[in-house]
Design a protein around this motif. Structure first.
Motif: not given
Length: 379
Positions: A225-238, A157-164
């Protein structure tokens, strides 16, 4: 030149002269300089891809050349040639552009890509530290960041990281003009022109997301409740199945999943804010939930999706007659404008058909593969 239909915002730039600023029904689009290369082989003039945002729209041809319209273009609103050859893919964000060449190089420009000269293309793939990882397979722009998928299945990734959105805490990294490694063993990248979040799919069909999540647009947590997810997190319940595509808007996301064991095989899911009915349903949701509509009786025909929408509708395209098995047209959506493009050789006068779209006023949000339209079906 293949046929292009355009509808939406028709100013800044003025794509079609002598037409109103808002075009509500698809009309034919023609380049002002389309006869410039009259001796060029007809196959070399075919549109391969269109990528569009509020500030720029790039047209990529099958001969590997590209032109673009800018919001602040010259008074004649004519397209500009991009001085890069052998282009394989183009992608634009809110304030950035990226071009992938056949050789695997990526040239990009933008305020957060090259702060010294934001209007100049630079080779960002050559800035990857690992010299063995500089051949790029795919590129995706978000609003202020660009993501590179290498031939070794690594994502930078390259560029802005304002929200992770680069997968790191904002206090650790606010922005970067040098590609940083985000994740290994990745098969696909998903983001959007004005989104501040990203999804990465690994080879095991496990989905990870990070970035702006105030409205639950990553499918994680509760709204606000969670404005920023600042690290890669697994998406469950798909829902079980193969993830075909995901498109990201500013406050929502739409996912297309294919499952051979269900009928229909392909279904749509969405999450995020429903302020503009962009979810295709009546309420906001922080988890991916199915979009249900009578328009999706045969979801096997869902071809691809784009990110903005109001409600599912049908749009009849004027003066088009499709072959029964036609599937090689494309829909491209930008900021308040949409393009539908196809090859003349693909059509016959055998029958009329409809393309179904998500639509928010002049926006469109989903395209379907064409199929025979029976008289006993409602239009």
């Amino acid at each position: 030149m293949n046929e292009i239909l355009f509808f939406g915002l028709n100013n800044y730039p003025k794509f079609i002269k002598n037409e109103p600023d808002r075009i509500t029904k698809p009309i034919q689009f023609k380049f002002e300089n389309e006869n410039e290369n009259e001796n060029e082989n007809e196959n070399e003039k075919q549109i391969k891809q269109i990528s569009s945002s509020e500030f720029s729209t790039i047209f990529l041809f099958k001969n590997g050349k590209a032109i673009k319209y800018l919001k602040e273009n010259d008074s004649n609103q004519n397209p500009q040639k991009i001085q890069i050859e052998n282009i394989q893919k183009v992608t634009v964000g809110y304030e950035n552009e990226a071009i992938l060449t056949i050789e695997g190089n990526v040239f990009a420009k933008g305020k957060y890509i090259n702060s010294k000269n934001p209007k100049e293309f630079i080779n960002i793939s050559s800035l990857i530290e690992d010299k063995n990882d500089r051949i790029i397979q795919d590129i995706v722009c978000s609003a202020y960041s660009i993501y590179l998928l290498t031939s070794n299945q690594n994502v930078y990734g390259i560029g802005l990281n304002q929200f992770g959105q680069l997968g790191l805490d904002y206090e650790t990294l606010k922005k970067t003009e040098k590609p940083i490694l985000m994740m290994k063993n990745v098969s696909k990248i998903f983001s959007g022109t004005d989104s501040l979040h990203i999804f990465l799919l690994n080879s095991n069909q496990e989905l990870f997301g990070c970035g702006y999540n105030e409205y639950g647009q990553i499918g994680l947590g509760e709204s606000r409740a969670e404005t920023k997810i600042q690290k890669l997190t697994k998406i469950q319940n798909i829902s079980k199945g193969k993830i075909i595509d995901i498109k990201c808007g500013f406050t929502h996301s739409i996912m297309l999943i294919e499952n051979e064991n269900q009928n229909p095989k392909r279904k749509l899911y969405s999450c995020g804010h429903n302020r503009y009915n962009g979810l295709g349903k009546n309420r906001s949701t922080c988890e991916f939930t199915e979009i249900k509509s009578s328009l999706f009786e045969n979801d096997d025909n869902i071809l691809d999706i784009s990110y903005d929408g109001f409600k599912p509708i049908q749009i009849e395209l004027p003066k088009l007659r499709f072959n029964e098995n036609i599937s090689n047209y494309h829909v491209s959506c930008g900021y308040r404008k949409s393009f539908i493009y196809y090859s003349l050789s693909s059509f016959s006068n055998l029958e009329e058909d409809l393309i179904k779209l998500f639509e928010r006023k002049e926006f469109c949000n989903i395209s379907f593969k064409t199929r025979k339209w029976r008289n006993n079906r409602s239009s």
